[in-house]
Design a protein around this motif. Structure first.
Motif, mmCIF file in Angstrom:
data_model
loop_
_atom_site.group_PDB
_atom_site.id
_atom_site.type_symbol
_atom_site.label_atom_id
_atom_site.label_comp_id
_atom_site.label_asym_id
_atom_site.label_seq_id
_atom_site.Cartn_x
_atom_site.Cartn_y
_atom_site.Cartn_z
ATOM 1 N N LEU A 212 129.358 70.441 57.246
ATOM 2 C CA LEU A 212 128.054 70.159 57.559
ATOM 3 C C LEU A 212 127.540 71.207 58.525
ATOM 4 N N THR A 213 128.239 71.725 59.316
ATOM 5 C CA THR A 213 127.918 72.761 60.305
ATOM 6 C C THR A 213 127.388 73.872 59.671
ATOM 7 N N ALA A 214 128.252 74.360 58.394
ATOM 8 C CA ALA A 214 128.073 75.309 57.775
ATOM 9 C C ALA A 214 126.659 75.403 56.885
ATOM 10 N N PHE A 215 126.439 74.109 56.414
ATOM 11 C CA PHE A 215 125.217 73.840 55.835
ATOM 12 C C PHE A 215 124.085 73.934 56.777
ATOM 13 N N GLY A 216 124.096 73.222 57.953
ATOM 14 C CA GLY A 216 122.968 73.229 58.839
ATOM 15 C C GLY A 216 122.900 74.716 59.384
ATOM 16 N N LEU A 217 123.913 75.562 59.720
ATOM 17 C CA LEU A 217 123.591 77.011 60.107
ATOM 18 C C LEU A 217 122.974 77.725 58.923
ATOM 19 N N ALA A 218 123.283 77.619 57.570
ATOM 20 C CA ALA A 218 122.710 78.208 56.679
ATOM 21 C C ALA A 218 121.229 77.911 56.439
ATOM 22 N N LEU A 219 121.027 76.535 56.710
ATOM 23 C CA LEU A 219 119.532 76.369 56.650
ATOM 24 C C LEU A 219 118.666 76.818 57.929
ATOM 25 N N VAL A 220 119.188 76.954 59.150
ATOM 26 C CA VAL A 220 118.582 77.613 60.361
ATOM 27 C C VAL A 220 118.548 78.964 60.137
ATOM 28 N N THR A 221 119.684 79.740 59.817
ATOM 29 C CA THR A 221 119.464 81.053 59.697
ATOM 30 C C THR A 221 119.132 81.659 58.442
ATOM 31 N N HIS A 222 118.855 80.780 57.415
ATOM 32 C CA HIS A 222 118.407 81.374 56.001
ATOM 33 C C HIS A 222 119.729 82.278 55.292
ATOM 34 N N ASP A 223 120.945 81.690 55.586
ATOM 35 C CA ASP A 223 122.016 82.570 55.340
ATOM 36 C C ASP A 223 122.679 81.770 53.904
ATOM 37 N N GLY A 224 122.227 82.190 52.867
ATOM 38 C CA GLY A 224 122.739 81.601 51.707
ATOM 39 C C GLY A 224 124.258 81.694 51.146
ATOM 40 N N LEU A 225 124.582 83.213 51.918
ATOM 41 C CA LEU A 225 126.232 83.272 51.944
ATOM 42 C C LEU A 225 127.095 82.210 52.599
ATOM 43 N N LEU A 226 126.335 81.646 53.706
ATOM 44 C CA LEU A 226 127.034 80.587 54.313
ATOM 45 C C LEU A 226 126.961 79.402 53.610
ATOM 46 N N ALA A 227 125.948 79.247 52.896
ATOM 47 C CA ALA A 227 125.861 78.064 52.091
ATOM 48 C C ALA A 227 126.889 77.879 51.192
ATOM 49 N N VAL A 228 127.103 79.085 50.412
ATOM 50 C CA VAL A 228 128.346 79.292 49.414
ATOM 51 C C VAL A 228 129.341 78.662 50.071
ATOM 52 N N LEU A 229 129.966 79.340 51.276
ATOM 53 C CA LEU A 229 131.086 79.010 52.038
ATOM 54 C C LEU A 229 131.202 77.579 52.276
ATOM 55 N N ALA A 230 130.002 76.894 52.563
ATOM 56 C CA ALA A 230 129.856 75.554 53.064
ATOM 57 C C ALA A 230 130.058 74.655 51.541
ATOM 58 N N PHE A 231 129.899 75.273 50.573
ATOM 59 C CA PHE A 231 130.074 74.703 49.197
ATOM 60 C C PHE A 231 131.693 74.422 48.941
ATOM 61 N N VAL A 232 132.453 75.749 49.377
ATOM 62 C CA VAL A 232 133.868 75.781 49.342
ATOM 63 C C VAL A 232 134.525 74.747 50.230
ATOM 64 N N PHE A 233 134.019 74.423 51.406
ATOM 65 C CA PHE A 233 134.579 73.757 52.252
ATOM 66 C C PHE A 233 134.370 72.216 51.755
ATOM 67 N N THR A 234 133.157 72.057 51.256
ATOM 68 C CA THR A 234 132.922 70.712 50.551
ATOM 69 C C THR A 234 133.892 70.372 49.516
ATOM 70 N N GLY A 235 134.326 71.544 48.687
ATOM 71 C CA GLY A 235 135.314 71.320 47.888
ATOM 72 C C GLY A 235 136.814 71.030 48.096
ATOM 73 N N LEU A 236 137.083 71.732 49.304
ATOM 74 C CA LEU A 236 138.348 71.470 49.943
ATOM 75 C C LEU A 236 138.324 70.115 50.472
ATOM 76 N N LEU A 237 137.119 69.763 51.183
ATOM 77 C CA LEU A 237 137.112 68.157 51.735
ATOM 78 C C LEU A 237 137.418 67.103 50.500
ATOM 79 N N VAL A 238 136.608 67.496 49.572
ATOM 80 C CA VAL A 238 136.978 66.448 48.358
ATOM 81 C C VAL A 238 138.257 66.055 47.857
ATOM 82 N N MET A 239 139.242 67.396 47.926
ATOM 83 C CA MET A 239 140.534 67.324 47.572
ATOM 84 C C MET A 239 141.286 66.432 48.510
ATOM 85 N N MET A 240 140.985 66.985 50.066
ATOM 86 C CA MET A 240 141.843 66.321 51.318
ATOM 87 C C MET A 240 141.345 64.865 51.079
ATOM 88 N N VAL A 241 140.327 64.352 50.844
ATOM 89 C CA VAL A 241 140.115 62.852 50.919
ATOM 90 C C VAL A 241 140.931 62.319 49.598
#
Length: 197
Positions: free
Chosen positions: A160-189
């Motif tokens: 969520l921090t990565a998604f929020g930062l990506a939107l605040v700073t307009h950094d799409g590369l960080l959004a991609v990283l946030a998608f990766v974190f989300t995938g890891l989160l799904v596996m963890m859960v």
């Protein structure tokens, strides 16, 4: 008028300044200070809370889940001003605990800020924002279960921090990283839930 944030450090400093010299700091105060009309700072705020030691307080992940879900759904419905219930806004934490959590985050925040800049902006504008909001709503729905799965709420906070930062700073590369974190989160859960069965 709500301030404009261009970095994680700016947001942390603003929250710390708001919290000082108060015995308890309510969610209402912090939300008003970061901007109740903007999805990105609110999402960033939730991510920071979940990634910080505050996520260890019982009930905090669930409260943050409700906040993200309410704001994400209202964004998807096209609302310009986000409504939040008073019982949620009245929740508060001691100033000492909040400032301690912020101090813990300053070092990582300064390091992260050095790497952020506008790029792949199509991922964080218009349609991209709605996709991020939908993913954040799904994360929010899973957050209550994460109270019993070790480190999962912290990983959700990171996403969520990565998604929020990506939107605040307009950094799409960080959004991609946030998608990766989300995938890891799904596996963890999923692994955590299977372990509990």
């Amino acid at each position: 008028m709500s301030p404009e944030f261009t970095s994680l450090s700016q947001l942390l400093e603003h929250i710390a300044k708001t919290a000082k010299r108060r015995q308890r700091v309510s969610l209402d105060l912090v939300v008003r200070e970061v901007g109740q009309r903007s999805f990105a700072p609110l999402l960033l705020l939730v991510g920071i809370i979940l990634f910080s030691p505050l996520s260890g307080i019982p009930g905090v992940p669930t409260l943050m889940a409700i906040l993200v879900l309410l704001v994400a759904v209202q964004l998807l419905l096209g609302r310009q001003h986000f409504w939040l219930p008073q019982w949620m806004l009245k929740r508060s934490v001691p100033e000492r605990k909040l400032l301690k959590a912020l101090d813990w985050l300053y070092g990582p925040a300064r390091f992260i800020d050095r790497w952020l800049r506008p790029r792949l902006t199509f991922l964080v504008r218009r349609t991209g924002t709605y996709v991020i909001a939908a993913i954040c709503a799904v994360i929010a729905l899973a957050l209550p279960a994460m109270e019993i799965i070790p480190f999962s709420a912290t990983t959700a906070g990171l996403a969520l921090t990565a998604f929020g930062l990506a939107l605040v700073t307009h950094d799409g590369l960080l959004a991609v990283l946030a998608f990766v974190f989300t995938g890891l989160l799904v596996m963890m859960v999923l692994l955590g839930l299977l372990g509990l069965l």
